[in-house]
Each structure stands twice: as structure tokens, then as C-alpha cells.
Design a protein around this motif. Structure first.
Motif: not given
Length: 524
Positions: A254-255, A257-269
């Protein structure tokens, strides 16, 4: 047929299939010799599929598949037999890839083909070299070459021992695996190999006292190893040592998913993140930190003195790293804990990050910064670190650390430590198996090992490989995981002497090849 080692045996490359014996189970309606050979090949293939270090391994199949592959090769022409044994190795590698959901990339395929080629060497030694060495040489040449090959592949190929280490298939047999503390991870390979040649010795000669003596000797060796291992477990238990409470913390799904929502992209990219608004990346990192810090504080207040995060638990820009470390240091100081952070640092204008851990002491000071030595080939683009595994003296013993895939390289895990921390990051199919692989390092080196795994299986082991506690982390909403770990390890012969046994097997293989060539020339 003579069993003497003083007279050379016929050259197996020229010898036809032996006449049917009682041990072959021939009757008037039996298969022809050629069809029977391919039955052995099929059985070898079937058994190997369940002895590759995967989710569906059956321990006994690792002891059986090479018996049938050797029988197939020894009873036919090598130039047609060896390519088929190579295809069996390729099939085993691909089956390992499929059952563990390893991404099938070009590099993965090349790796499977290359490892299958390397694993063919012991079979070639048995087919071309061992017939010129007499009965004892024929018994030992294959297991020595098998051990040497496994060692060279496990040490010098970029995949380490992630695939092909036969000891992994025996993870439930702790009595047998105690031999790893003496001779290292390839000792089990030798034992499995010598059982295969002893079985074929009986198969070729039929059952009699004279032909069974090698089988009895191998059975006695295996019994000695198992009894000795059981004695080690019974009379040198790790439970007598004081313990320290260790906790593992993961970011929740869940954390993330929220981070990727804020970022707007895959956090691993990494490339996309490097182009994102720094303020947005900072807000994303803060969202992850909030959960990790809260769970760390919860674990500390439950009595944990050492807290480790799973691999890449936190993700942040290199410019924000000092501020993050200052906050984490304050948390460690407030709670009086050793905090092993696992951080993926985004580098400016780079398509890769820095996969690292930072250990903070109870005073908030940095005790080590360690960068992953072995990124997964083809799957991770991190720049490899260069340093050895760090070791820090604490009131709870000597504490060390590597990251995930590093634990698949036994040589770098020979560390004088009492507790080894291994932050990991897997996927559901791989997680449990990868953690079992890491457990071998605890037996080899005499320390407790705690592997905190994201999206897999977190487990803690004592120095004998006993599971102290475990947590399935695939649900993604786990509370902090807490385990009491012995603070005092033991010194093992393997940790002191390294891979001497494997090197001796390599030297014996080279000597056997040289002797066979010399004998062949003298006969010519």
C-alpha cells in the motif's frame, strides 16, 4: 571380469555395451540394449527436472539422475551421447527458469546454455578419462570433476550458485549438510557424484562381494557424514548462546502504491525518476520513510536491538540522502538500536541507482555503508560495489551484512561474524528458494543468518541451519517481524581454509586427465 586396479580397463570409447547381467533385469521380453539406453536417458532427464534447486525439488532425485545419465553415456558412443546429456542439462536449466518465474531474457538463455555446457565436463571426463584409470579411478574421477566444475562455475560465473548447486536440493537434511562446515558447499556435490559412480560400478559388474566393496565404502562414507552431522547438531547446539532480538521491516504494498501514485511512474524506473520534479521525488521518499520509521519504532519498543530493512526498502535522490540519514540517525539514537537501512539511491541523469545498506549505531552514527557487490545479471543495472562484507563489533557479537544476490557467492560470505544480515528483494516464486539457498552460508561459516525478504520469505537460521523463525512477506501488509538470534557463532574449518577441498578435486581432475593421456600415448 577382473576388478584389479593394476590392469587397465578396456577403453570405454571402443567398448560395446556389456552383455546383459542379472542386475539389468533382462528377460526374454526385455528392451533391446539401444532402447534400454534411451530409457536411462529419459529417467535421467525426468529426475533432473526435480533436482535443480527449484520449488518442486525432491531430495532423492538429486542422488538418482546422474546414475542414469552415466549409465546412458557408458553404454554408447560418446559423440552422440554427450550432446544428448547436454540437452538434458539445458532442459533442467529452462525448467528452473520456468518454475521460479525468472524473466526469460537473452542473457538468461545464454546463461542456461553456458551452464549446461560447463556441467557437461564431468560426464566427458567419465567417458574419456576414467576408463584409463582402473576401477578406483573410475569411481573417483567423475565426482572429483563434478565438484571442481561446480566450484569453478559457482565462483567465476556471474550467476554464482543461484543455479546448479546440488547442496540446495538437500536443504531439509541438516545432518548431511553439516559437512558444509568442514569442506564447503561443494562437498555435497562430491557425495552425490560418488554415489552415482558406485551405483554404476555395481550395475556393470553385477552384485558380488568383490564388486560391492566400493559401494560399501561409499555407503560407509555417507553414513559417517550423516552420523557426524547429527552428532554436531545434538552435542553442539546453538541454543546455549545468549540471544538478541532482531526485527525485519518491509515497505508495504500500500505504501509503495501510494508512492507510485505521487510519482506518476514506476519507482523502479531510474531513468524516469531522474527526470521527475525533485520535490515530487522527495514527497514520494517521505511517504515511504513515514511507514518504515513507524514500523522500526514499533519493533524497537517490542524489544528489538537490531532492525534491518529489506533490499531497496527506501528510494530517494542522492541529493536528499544526507537529510534522510540524519532523520534515521535520530531514530536510532532515540530508540537505542542498531538500524540497518536498505536504500536505493537515484543518481542524477543516470539509468541506474545505487543499491546499498547503511548501518547506524545506537548513537546515530554511521558504522558502515555497503554497496551490493553482485547485481543480478540482466535484471539489475546497479553499479557493483567493490568492498568486502563489512563487520562491526557490537554488544551482541560481530555483525555483518551483504545484500540479496551477494549470498549466492560463497567465497565472499566467508566472514568472521556471529550474525549475518541479508536484506533481500524477491518475487513469490523465487523468495522461499532464495532464502533456503542463503541458509547454506550459515552452516558453512558458523554464524546466524537473518534474511529479510520483500515479497518472498523472511527467515532466520542458526549456525547449523535450523530455522529460528520465518514470515511469508508475499501478502505485502506484514507487521515488523521479530526473532531471537544467538549472539555467538562458531568457527568452522571451511571458513578458515576456504575451498581447499574443491581445489583438491580440481587438481585431481587435471592429474587424472594427464595420466590418462600419458597412458593412452604409451599404449599407442
Amino acid at each position: 571380469m577382473s576388478d584389479s586396479t593394476t590392469k587397465p580397463e578396456p577403453d570405454a570409447t571402443e567398448r560395446p555395451e556389456p552383455a546383459p547381467r542379472h542386475g539389468d533385469g533382462d528377460t526374454g521380453h526385455s528392451l533391446s540394449p539401444e532402447r534400454r539406453r534411451y530409457l536411462w536417458l529419459a529417467l535421467g532427464l525426468l529426475l533432473q527436472l526435480f533436482a535443480v534447486g527449484g520449488r518442486w525439488d525432491l531430495a532423492l532425485t538429486a542422488w538418482g539422475f546422474q546414475i542414469f545419465l552415466l549409465r546412458f553415456l557408458r553404454t554408447g558412443r560418446p559423440l552422440t551421447g554427450l550432446p544428448l546429456v547436454w540437452l538434458v542439462g539445458v532442459a533442467g536449466g529452462l525448467f528452473w527458469v520456468v518454475q521460479l518465474a525468472v524473466p526469460l531474457t537473452f542473457l538468461t538463455v545464454i546463461g542456461v546454455l553456458s551452464l549446461a555446457s560447463g556441467c557437461l565436463v564431468p560426464f566427458a571426463v567419465d567417458r574419456f578419462v576414467s576408463p584409463r584409470l582402473g576401477s578406483l579411478g573410475r569411481l573417483l574421477a567423475f565426482p572429483a570433476a563434478l565438484t571442481a566444475t561446480a566450484f569453478l562455475l559457482g565462483t567465476y560465473n556471474p550467476f554464482g550458485t543461484a543455479y546448479g548447486l546440488l547442496a540446495v536440493t538437500q536443504h531439509a537434511n541438516l545432518a548431511l549438510l553439516q559437512v558444509l562446515s568442514v569442506a564447503g558447499p561443494y562437498a555435497a556435490t562430491f557425495l552425490i557424484g560418488v554415489v552415482a559412480t558406485a551405483a554404476n560400478h555395481l550395475w556393470e559388474r553385477g552384485i558380488s562381494w568383490r564388486s560391492a566393496r566400493y559401494a560399501f565404502a561409499v555407503a560407509a562414507l555417507l553414513g559417517l557424514v550423516i552420523v557426524g552431522g547429527q552428532a554436531r547438531i545434538a552435542f553442539a547446539p546453538a541454543s546455549t548462546a545468549p540471544t538478541v532480538r532482531v526485527a525485519g521491516v518491509n515497505p508495504t504494498k500500500a505504501t509503495l502504491a501510494e508512492a507510485e501514485r505521487l510519482l506518476g511512474t514506476d519507482i523502479g524506473d531510474h531513468e524516469a525518476v531522474s527526470r521527475a520534479d525533485p520535490a515530487v521525488v522527495r514527497a514520494t521518499a517521505d511517504a515511504i520513510s513515514a511507514q518504515l520509521f513507524a514500523d522500526t519504532r514499533k519493533a524497537a519498543r517490542a524489544g528489538a536491538k537490531i532492525v534491518l530493512w529489506s533490499e531497496n526498502a527506501q528510494r530517494l535522490r542522492s541529493a536528499d540522502e544526507p537529510a534522510f540519514l540524519a532523520k534515521a540517525g535520530e531514530l536510532a539514537r532515540q530508540e537505542g538500536i542498531y538500524l540497518n537501512l536498505a536504500v536505493n539511491v537515484y543518481l542524477p541523469d543516470a539509468p541506474y541507482g545505487r543499491d546499498q545498506t547503511v548501518l547506524l549505531g545506537p548513537d546515530g552514527e554511521v558504522l558502515w555503508t555497503y554497496q551490493k557487490r553482485h547485481p543480478i545479471p540482466g535484471l539489475e543495472s546497479y553499479k557493483p560495489g567493490k568492498g568486502p562484507a563489512p563487520v562491526v563489533e557490537t554488544p551482541y557479537g560481530r555483525v555483518s551484512n551483504v545484500i540479496c544476490y551477494d549470498a549466492d557467492f560463497p567465497a565472499m560470505m566467508r566472514v568472521d561474524a556471529d550474525i549475518m544480515l541479508v536484506p533481500g528483494g524477491d518475487w513469490p516464486e523465487m523468495g522461499r528458494i532464495h532464502t533456503q539457498m542463503a541458509s547454506l552460508r550459515a552452516i558453512e561459516n558458523g554464524y546466524a543468518l537473518v534474511r529479510q525478504d520483500f515479497n518472498g520469505s523472511s527467515q532466520a537460521f542458526d549456525h547449523q541451519g535450523n530455522v529460528l523463525a520465518q514470515q511469508d512477506t508475499t501478502p505485502g501488509d506484514n507487521e515488523p517481524w521479530i526473532v531471537d538470534v544467538p549472539t555467538r557463532g562458531t568457527t568452522t574449518l571451511y571458513r578458515m581454509t576456504g575451498d581447499v577441498f574443491a581445489w583438491l578435486c580440481g587438481a585431481a581432475t587435471i592429474a587424472a586427465i594427464g595420466f590418462a593421456v600419458r597412458r593412452s600415448r604409451s599404449r599407442g
